[in-house]
Design a protein around this motif. Structure first.
Motif, PDB file in Angstrom:
ATOM      1  N   PHE A 196       6.204  -1.226  -6.639  1.00  0.00           N
ATOM      2  CA  PHE A 196       6.775  -2.281  -7.475  1.00  0.00           C
ATOM      3  C   PHE A 196       5.689  -2.995  -8.278  1.00  0.00           C
ATOM      4  O   PHE A 196       5.923  -3.449  -9.395  1.00  0.00           O
ATOM      5  CB  PHE A 196       7.540  -3.291  -6.611  1.00  0.00           C
ATOM      6  N   LEU A 197       4.486  -3.084  -7.699  1.00  0.00           N
ATOM      7  CA  LEU A 197       3.374  -3.703  -8.407  1.00  0.00           C
ATOM      8  C   LEU A 197       2.969  -2.834  -9.596  1.00  0.00           C
ATOM      9  O   LEU A 197       2.717  -3.336 -10.697  1.00  0.00           O
ATOM     10  CB  LEU A 197       2.183  -3.878  -7.456  1.00  0.00           C
ATOM     11  N   ALA A 198       2.917  -1.518  -9.382  1.00  0.00           N
ATOM     12  CA  ALA A 198       2.564  -0.595 -10.458  1.00  0.00           C
ATOM     13  C   ALA A 198       3.609  -0.620 -11.573  1.00  0.00           C
ATOM     14  O   ALA A 198       3.290  -0.402 -12.743  1.00  0.00           O
ATOM     15  CB  ALA A 198       2.428   0.820  -9.903  1.00  0.00           C
ATOM     16  N   ALA A 199       4.868  -0.903 -11.195  1.00  0.00           N
ATOM     17  CA  ALA A 199       5.944  -0.969 -12.182  1.00  0.00           C
ATOM     18  C   ALA A 199       5.918  -2.264 -12.986  1.00  0.00           C
ATOM     19  O   ALA A 199       6.722  -2.448 -13.891  1.00  0.00           O
ATOM     20  CB  ALA A 199       7.298  -0.826 -11.477  1.00  0.00           C
ATOM     21  N   ARG A 200       4.999  -3.163 -12.647  1.00  0.00           N
ATOM     22  CA  ARG A 200       4.810  -4.418 -13.380  1.00  0.00           C
ATOM     23  C   ARG A 200       6.049  -5.313 -13.330  1.00  0.00           C
ATOM     24  O   ARG A 200       6.382  -5.967 -14.321  1.00  0.00           O
ATOM     25  CB  ARG A 200       4.453  -4.126 -14.847  1.00  0.00           C
ATOM     26  N   PHE A 201       6.742  -5.342 -12.199  1.00  0.00           N
ATOM     27  CA  PHE A 201       7.887  -6.228 -12.075  1.00  0.00           C
ATOM     28  C   PHE A 201       7.417  -7.686 -12.038  1.00  0.00           C
ATOM     29  O   PHE A 201       6.432  -8.004 -11.380  1.00  0.00           O
ATOM     30  CB  PHE A 201       8.661  -5.946 -10.774  1.00  0.00           C
ATOM     31  N   PRO A 202       8.136  -8.586 -12.706  1.00  0.00           N
ATOM     32  CA  PRO A 202       7.865 -10.021 -12.545  1.00  0.00           C
ATOM     33  C   PRO A 202       8.108 -10.417 -11.083  1.00  0.00           C
ATOM     34  O   PRO A 202       8.784  -9.683 -10.345  1.00  0.00           O
ATOM     35  CB  PRO A 202       8.898 -10.677 -13.469  1.00  0.00           C
ATOM     36  N   THR A 251      -0.553 -13.647 -11.244  1.00  0.00           N
ATOM     37  CA  THR A 251      -1.868 -13.153 -10.834  1.00  0.00           C
ATOM     38  C   THR A 251      -2.128 -13.407  -9.354  1.00  0.00           C
ATOM     39  O   THR A 251      -2.565 -12.514  -8.621  1.00  0.00           O
ATOM     40  CB  THR A 251      -2.983 -13.826 -11.667  1.00  0.00           C
ATOM     41  N   VAL A 252      -1.848 -14.629  -8.890  1.00  0.00           N
ATOM     42  CA  VAL A 252      -2.037 -14.963  -7.475  1.00  0.00           C
ATOM     43  C   VAL A 252      -1.130 -14.107  -6.610  1.00  0.00           C
ATOM     44  O   VAL A 252      -1.536 -13.591  -5.555  1.00  0.00           O
ATOM     45  CB  VAL A 252      -1.766 -16.464  -7.233  1.00  0.00           C
ATOM     46  N   PHE A 253       0.111 -13.947  -7.042  1.00  0.00           N
ATOM     47  CA  PHE A 253       1.082 -13.139  -6.307  1.00  0.00           C
ATOM     48  C   PHE A 253       0.563 -11.711  -6.122  1.00  0.00           C
ATOM     49  O   PHE A 253       0.566 -11.169  -5.014  1.00  0.00           O
ATOM     50  CB  PHE A 253       2.408 -13.130  -7.075  1.00  0.00           C
ATOM     51  N   GLU A 254       0.107 -11.080  -7.194  1.00  0.00           N
ATOM     52  CA  GLU A 254      -0.359  -9.697  -7.116  1.00  0.00           C
ATOM     53  C   GLU A 254      -1.599  -9.567  -6.237  1.00  0.00           C
ATOM     54  O   GLU A 254      -1.735  -8.606  -5.480  1.00  0.00           O
ATOM     55  CB  GLU A 254      -0.642  -9.173  -8.524  1.00  0.00           C
ATOM     56  N   ARG A 255      -2.484 -10.543  -6.307  1.00  0.00           N
ATOM     57  CA  ARG A 255      -3.689 -10.493  -5.465  1.00  0.00           C
ATOM     58  C   ARG A 255      -3.340 -10.627  -3.984  1.00  0.00           C
ATOM     59  O   ARG A 255      -3.950  -9.964  -3.132  1.00  0.00           O
ATOM     60  CB  ARG A 255      -4.654 -11.595  -5.891  1.00  0.00           C
ATOM     61  N   LEU A 256      -2.378 -11.483  -3.660  1.00  0.00           N
ATOM     62  CA  LEU A 256      -1.947 -11.629  -2.272  1.00  0.00           C
ATOM     63  C   LEU A 256      -1.330 -10.340  -1.756  1.00  0.00           C
ATOM     64  O   LEU A 256      -1.592  -9.914  -0.619  1.00  0.00           O
ATOM     65  CB  LEU A 256      -0.935 -12.779  -2.148  1.00  0.00           C
ATOM     66  N   VAL A 257      -0.505  -9.699  -2.582  1.00  0.00           N
ATOM     67  CA  VAL A 257       0.127  -8.439  -2.182  1.00  0.00           C
ATOM     68  C   VAL A 257      -0.932  -7.385  -1.860  1.00  0.00           C
ATOM     69  O   VAL A 257      -0.885  -6.716  -0.819  1.00  0.00           O
ATOM     70  CB  VAL A 257       1.069  -7.927  -3.297  1.00  0.00           C
ATOM     71  N   ILE A 258      -1.918  -7.246  -2.743  1.00  0.00           N
ATOM     72  CA  ILE A 258      -2.971  -6.250  -2.533  1.00  0.00           C
ATOM     73  C   ILE A 258      -3.813  -6.587  -1.306  1.00  0.00           C
ATOM     74  O   ILE A 258      -4.140  -5.720  -0.492  1.00  0.00           O
ATOM     75  CB  ILE A 258      -3.868  -6.152  -3.785  1.00  0.00           C
ATOM     76  N   ALA A 259      -4.154  -7.866  -1.130  1.00  0.00           N
ATOM     77  CA  ALA A 259      -4.981  -8.277   0.000  1.00  0.00           C
ATOM     78  C   ALA A 259      -4.306  -7.975   1.332  1.00  0.00           C
ATOM     79  O   ALA A 259      -4.922  -7.401   2.244  1.00  0.00           O
ATOM     80  CB  ALA A 259      -5.291  -9.774  -0.101  1.00  0.00           C
ATOM     81  N   PHE A 260      -3.027  -8.343   1.466  1.00  0.00           N
ATOM     82  CA  PHE A 260      -2.322  -8.088   2.716  1.00  0.00           C
ATOM     83  C   PHE A 260      -2.116  -6.593   2.950  1.00  0.00           C
ATOM     84  O   PHE A 260      -2.089  -6.130   4.092  1.00  0.00           O
ATOM     85  CB  PHE A 260      -0.980  -8.818   2.733  1.00  0.00           C
ATOM     86  N   THR A 261      -1.963  -5.830   1.894  1.00  0.00           N
ATOM     87  CA  THR A 261      -1.831  -4.384   2.034  1.00  0.00           C
ATOM     88  C   THR A 261      -3.102  -3.778   2.600  1.00  0.00           C
ATOM     89  O   THR A 261      -3.067  -2.943   3.510  1.00  0.00           O
ATOM     90  CB  THR A 261      -1.504  -3.736   0.670  1.00  0.00           C
ATOM     91  N   VAL A 262      -4.244  -4.203   2.084  1.00  0.00           N
ATOM     92  CA  VAL A 262      -5.529  -3.701   2.573  1.00  0.00           C
ATOM     93  C   VAL A 262      -5.746  -4.093   4.034  1.00  0.00           C
ATOM     94  O   VAL A 262      -6.173  -3.267   4.859  1.00  0.00           O
ATOM     95  CB  VAL A 262      -6.689  -4.247   1.707  1.00  0.00           C
ATOM     96  N   ILE A 263      -5.433  -5.349   4.379  1.00  0.00           N
ATOM     97  CA  ILE A 263      -5.585  -5.807   5.769  1.00  0.00           C
ATOM     98  C   ILE A 263      -4.740  -4.960   6.706  1.00  0.00           C
ATOM     99  O   ILE A 263      -5.203  -4.526   7.768  1.00  0.00           O
ATOM    100  CB  ILE A 263      -5.178  -7.293   5.883  1.00  0.00           C
ATOM    101  N   GLY A 264      -3.491  -4.717   6.327  1.00  0.00           N
ATOM    102  CA  GLY A 264      -2.611  -3.916   7.171  1.00  0.00           C
ATOM    103  C   GLY A 264      -3.104  -2.490   7.334  1.00  0.00           C
ATOM    104  O   GLY A 264      -3.079  -1.931   8.438  1.00  0.00           O
ATOM    105  N   ALA A 265      -3.581  -1.893   6.262  1.00  0.00           N
ATOM    106  CA  ALA A 265      -4.081  -0.519   6.315  1.00  0.00           C
ATOM    107  C   ALA A 265      -5.312  -0.403   7.201  1.00  0.00           C
ATOM    108  O   ALA A 265      -5.426   0.513   8.030  1.00  0.00           O
ATOM    109  CB  ALA A 265      -4.397  -0.030   4.897  1.00  0.00           C
ATOM    110  N   VAL A 266      -6.250  -1.329   7.035  1.00  0.00           N
ATOM    111  CA  VAL A 266      -7.476  -1.315   7.846  1.00  0.00           C
ATOM    112  C   VAL A 266      -7.147  -1.492   9.326  1.00  0.00           C
ATOM    113  O   VAL A 266      -7.712  -0.811  10.191  1.00  0.00           O
ATOM    114  CB  VAL A 266      -8.452  -2.407   7.373  1.00  0.00           C
ATOM    115  N   TYR A 267      -6.217  -2.408   9.641  1.00  0.00           N
ATOM    116  CA  TYR A 267      -5.851  -2.612  11.043  1.00  0.00           C
ATOM    117  C   TYR A 267      -5.318  -1.330  11.659  1.00  0.00           C
ATOM    118  O   TYR A 267      -5.674  -0.954  12.783  1.00  0.00           O
ATOM    119  CB  TYR A 267      -4.790  -3.714  11.166  1.00  0.00           C
TER     120      TYR A 267
END
Length: 246
Positions: free
Chosen positions: A160-166, A227-243
């Motif tokens: 959904f992020l890649a699709a540039r949804f608001p 911008t803040v929304f997209e950064r939070l999404v990416i950050a939590f995704t990375v945290i989950g993947a690393v865990y």
């Protein structure tokens, strides 16, 4: 009944709030809750226990963002998601918890890398062939990961992020996607013995915290810029993947 200490209950309470928050404000954060449940409860039973709480939060998200849904995107994803879920059911019969966690962790990191690379190169998901390819890829991976570990949030967030949804269209489309998928997983979870009576008791205790998190997320979403929304999404995704990899 699960034998839980006060510390375990406290962590599960935090996870319950995160579940609600992830459905109405910060997609991808739910992976943190999945990790806590897997650490505090027997691994397989934890997936069935958290599933019912996810559905509760899904209902709040659907109600909140029901007017901001991209149904065309959901219909495009449907065939691949069904295929991914069926693959996940088969995988659960053969793989142990270690393989499941590491496989999903690798998939998430690959998805993040591809998404960030495409955005850096200026590529966007369009209505042409590449969009169908992306839907098939993300949909299959999303269906697989949601079945084996309730961990499709980060995967679908990247799509959904890649699709540039608001922000609101992102949340509305994701809300309906997970509500439909999670409810559809219930029969499989019952058949695999993932939903248990002790798990239902835990769900009843934690349900109010999920609702509280969902309400707080609804308030928070209206105050997040793109911008803040997209950064939070990416950050939590990375945290989950690393865990999952660790």
């Amino acid at each position: 009944m699960f034998e839980l200490t006060w510390f375990a209950w406290a962590l599960l309470g935090v996870a319950a709030v995160v579940i609600g928050l992830s459905k109405t404000a910060v997609p991808g954060a739910g992976t943190v809750a999945v990790a806590i449940f897997a650490a505090m409860l027997p691994a397989k039973q934890s997936t069935g226990t958290i599933l019912l709480l996810l559905i509760l939060a899904d209902l709040f998200a659907v109600f909140t963002y029901r007017k901001h849904t991209n149904w065309r995107a959901l219909l495009r994803l449907a065939p691949a998601v069904v295929a991914g879920i069926l693959l996940g059911v088969v995988f659960l019969f053969f793989a142990d918890d270690v393989w499941v966690k590491k496989t999903i962790g690798v998939i998430l990191l690959v998805v993040i890398a591809i998404t960030l690379l495409r955005r850096r190169m200026g590529a966007q998901v369009s209505d042409a062939g590449p969009h169908r390819v992306a839907a098939a890829t993300y949909g299959t991976i999303g269906g697989f990961t949601t079945m084996v570990a309730n961990a499709a949030g980060p995967v679908m967030s990247m799509y959904f992020l890649a699709a540039r949804f608001p922000v609101k269209e992102f949340l509305g489309t994701a809300a309906w996607f997970f509500a439909i998928v999670n409810i559809g997983k219930v029969p499989f979870s019952i058949g695999l013995g993932l939903i248990t009576v002790p798990g239902l008791v835990v769900d009843l205790v934690l349900a109010p915290l999920v609702i509280g998190g969902a309400l707080f997320g609804r308030w928070l979403a209206g105050r997040l810029n793109q911008t803040v929304f997209e950064r939070l999404v990416i950050a939590f995704t990375v945290i989950g993947a690393v865990y999952l990899l660790i």
